[in-house]
Write an enzyme that holds these catalytic residues in place. Structure first.
Site, PDB file in Angstrom:
ATOM      1  N   TYR A 102     -79.694 124.051  39.893  1.00  0.00           N
ATOM      2  CA  TYR A 102     -79.457 123.267  41.116  1.00  0.00           C
ATOM      3  C   TYR A 102     -78.831 124.064  42.248  1.00  0.00           C
ATOM      4  O   TYR A 102     -78.582 123.506  43.312  1.00  0.00           O
ATOM      5  CB  TYR A 102     -78.592 122.041  40.814  1.00  0.00           C
ATOM      6  CG  TYR A 102     -77.268 122.311  40.121  1.00  0.00           C
ATOM      7  CD1 TYR A 102     -76.164 122.743  40.829  1.00  0.00           C
ATOM      8  CD2 TYR A 102     -77.133 122.107  38.757  1.00  0.00           C
ATOM      9  CE1 TYR A 102     -74.958 122.975  40.211  1.00  0.00           C
ATOM     10  CE2 TYR A 102     -75.935 122.332  38.113  1.00  0.00           C
ATOM     11  CZ  TYR A 102     -74.844 122.772  38.848  1.00  0.00           C
ATOM     12  OH  TYR A 102     -73.654 123.010  38.217  1.00  0.00           O
TER      13      TYR A 102
ATOM     14  N   PHE B 171     -66.108 131.383  35.767  1.00  0.00           N
ATOM     15  CA  PHE B 171     -66.140 129.948  36.031  1.00  0.00           C
ATOM     16  C   PHE B 171     -65.531 129.205  34.840  1.00  0.00           C
ATOM     17  O   PHE B 171     -65.851 129.512  33.683  1.00  0.00           O
ATOM     18  CB  PHE B 171     -67.577 129.473  36.271  1.00  0.00           C
ATOM     19  CG  PHE B 171     -67.650 128.079  36.805  1.00  0.00           C
ATOM     20  CD1 PHE B 171     -67.236 127.800  38.094  1.00  0.00           C
ATOM     21  CD2 PHE B 171     -68.101 127.035  36.019  1.00  0.00           C
ATOM     22  CE1 PHE B 171     -67.288 126.509  38.602  1.00  0.00           C
ATOM     23  CE2 PHE B 171     -68.162 125.742  36.512  1.00  0.00           C
ATOM     24  CZ  PHE B 171     -67.744 125.479  37.806  1.00  0.00           C
TER      25      PHE B 171
END
Length: 437
Positions: free
Chosen positions: A231, A137
C-alpha cells in the site's frame, strides 16, 4: 542531478519546465489526484490508480455478484497470489514463482523469520541471536521478539553502523529494512547481505519502503528472505495484501508456521494431515483476499507501465532528482528555521523520502507544523521520536516519481516556509492529536 545542479534552478518556472520535459510525466495520468492537494506521503499510503475503482467494482458486481463461487476458476481468483506476486517480482529481482502475495507484512515476516530461525538452528544450534537495527519499524521488532521467544533465541538491537562488527558465530539471522522508515537511509543490499553471509548468518530484508521506490535485486544480492507491503509505493490501497519471498535454496527446507490450507500441496483433497506445497506456494495460508489483491494488481500494473520508459532505473533517476531539489530548497528557504535534514545527503544512501528533524528543545512542535501544512493542502506526515539528536521528531516527505512533480516539491517548501514564518502552527486546532499521527 547533484545538489549543486539543483541550486542552479530553484524557481518555480524552472521546476515547471523540468516537468514539461519529464519523459515520465504521462504516468501521472494513471492516478486520481484530488484538486488542491500536493501529496508527498506516498511512502506511507500511495494514491488511488484510476483503474482501481472500475476493477474493484467489476470484482464485486460481476465476478462476485454474477459469477459467485464459479469465479475462483473462471475469473482466476485462485491464481491471484502467484499472478500478482510474479508482477511484483519484476520490481524486486525475483524470478517467476518465487514471490507470493498474501496476508500483511507482519504476518509474512512471522512466516519467513520463523523459517529462517529453524534453518539457522538446524545448520548450527549455537546460532541463537537475531540482530536488527534499533530504529527498525516497530512491527518488525515485535514480530522478531515473538519469534525469538518461540525458538529459544534472543533479539539484539544495535545502531545500524555497529551491526557489521556484531555479526559473529552466534548470529542466526540479520533482519533489516532496506530503507529506514524514519530517516530514509538506504542500505546497500548486496554489500550487507555479503557481510551477513560471511559471518554465517541468514539475511532477511523488509522492502516496505523500497519496493517500487528504488531498484531492488533480491536474487542478484543473494538474499535469503524478504517481505514487503502493497500500500505504499505499490499503490495497492489501505490494508492492501503484502508479499513474501524466499530464495529457492530455502523455500522447501521447512514448513512455515502458519500451515493453512492454501499452503497445502493439494488443498482441495481435504485430507486431515498437512503436506506442504512445493516452493513458495507453501507460504500461503488462508483464502486469498480477492478484492484487496485485485486492487493491488492495479497499483502494480501502474508501476509496470514505466517499463517502456526505462522502468525502475528511470523512476530512481527522477526520485533522486526530486529529493535533491527538496534538499536544495530546504537549504535555501529554511536556513535558520531550526529544522535539520535527517536523511543522508548522498543519494546512494537515500531512499525516496527526505525527513526533517525538529529542534530537540521543543521550540517547534513537529506534529502541529505538519497539521498546519496539511491544512494548506500539502500532505506529508509526522513521526515522533525521543527528541534526541539520534532520534528526533521528524517531518517526512515522500517522493513517488510516478506522480510527484518538480513543482510539487517547490510548492511544498514554500508552504512549509510560510507555516514556520507565520507561526500559524501554534493555533490550538493544529495541536490536537488525532488517533493516527
Amino acid at each position: 542531478m547533484n545538489l549543486s545542479t539543483a541550486m542552479q534552478a530553484l524557481d518555480r518556472a524552472a521546476c515547471a519546465a523540468r516537468d514539461a520535459a519529464d519523459p515520465l510525466a504521462p504516468l501521472r495520468e494513471q492516478f486520481e489526484l484530488p484538486a488542491g492537494v500536493n501529496y508527498l506521503d506516498g511512502n506511507s499510503l500511495g494514491v488511488l490508480p484510476r483503474a482501481t475503482a472500475a476493477r474493484v467494482q467489476a470484482v464485486v458486481t460481476q465476478e462476485w455478484g454474477q459469477g459467485l463461487i464459479r469465479s475462483w476458476n473462471s475469473a482466476g481468483w485462485i491464481d491471484l497470489p502467484r499472478r500478482v506476486g510474479d508482477k511484483i517480482g519484476r520490481l524486486v529481482g525475483a524470478a517467476p514463482g518465487e514471490l507470493v502475495v498474501a496476508d500483511s507484512t507482519s504476518v509474512n515476516l512471522f512466516k519467513v523469520l520463523s523459517a529462517a530461525a529453524r534453518i539457522a538452528q538446524a545448520d548450527d544450534p549455537a546460532r541463537r541471536v537475531i540482530v536488527s537495527e534499533r530504529s527498525n519499524f516497530p512491527t518488525d521488532l515485535y514480530i522478531a521478539e515473538s519469534v525469538a521467544a518461540q525458538h529459544g533465541m534472543v533479539l539484539e538491537l544495535h545502531d545500524i553502523d555497529a551491526i557489521p562488527a556484531r555479526l559473529g558465530p552466534d548470529v542466526a539471522v540479520l533482519m533489516l529494512t532496506q530503507v529506514n522508515y524514519r530517516s530514509g537511509r538506504m542500505a546497500d543490499m548486496a554489500a550487507v547481505t555479503a557481510q551477513a553471509h560471511a559471518a554465517g548468518a541468514l539475511m532477511l530484508w523488509d522492502l516496505a519502503h523500497s519496493a517500487g521506490a528504488v531498484p531492488v535485486d533480491l536474487n542478484g544480492a543473494n538474499a535469503d528472505f524478504a517481505v514487503g507491503c502493497g500500500y505504499k509505493y505499490l499503490n495497492g490501497g489501505p490494508g492492501a495484501p503484502a508479499f513474501c519471498w524466499a530464495h529457492p535454496r530455502h523455500a522447501e527446507r521447512f514448513w512455515q508456521p502458519l500451515s493453512g490450507w492454501m499452503g497445502h500441496a493439494a488443498p482441495f483433497v481435504f485430507e486431515p494431515g498437512y503436506r506442504p506445497a512445493p516452493g513458495m506456494q507453501r507460504y500461503l495460508c488462508g483464502t486469498p483476499p480477492v478484492i484487496g489483491a485485485s486492487a493491488l494488481e492495479c497499483g502494480v500494473d501502474a508501476m509496470l507501465a514505466a517499463e517502456p520508459l526505462g522502468g525502475m532505473a528511470a523512476l530512481r533517476t527522477k526520485s533522486v532528482a526530486l529529493s535533491e531539489l527538496f534538499i536544495a530548497l530546504v537549504r535555501q528557504h529554511l536556513a535558520g528555521s531550526g529544522l535539520t535534514i535527517h536523511t543522508p545527503l548522498d543519494a546512494a544512501q537515500r531512499g525516496s523520502q527526505v525527513s526533517l528533524g525538529v529542534p530537540a528543545d521543543g521550540s517547534i512542535d513537529g506534529y502541529a507544523v505538519m497539521q498546519a501544512l496539511i491544512a494548506r493542502g500539502v500532505i506529508g506526515d509526522y513521526r515522533a521520536g525521543d527528541g534526541t539528536a539520534a532520534e528526533p521528531h521528524l517531518l517526512r516527505f515522500g517522493f513517488t516519481p510516478l506522480y510527484t512533480r518538480f513543482v510539487d516539491v517547490f510548492d511544498a517548501i514554500q508552504a512549509l516556509a510560510e507555516v514556520l514564518a507565520s507561526g500559524e502552527w501554534r493555533e490550538a486546532r493544529f495541536m490536537a492529536k488525532a488517533a493516527v499521527t
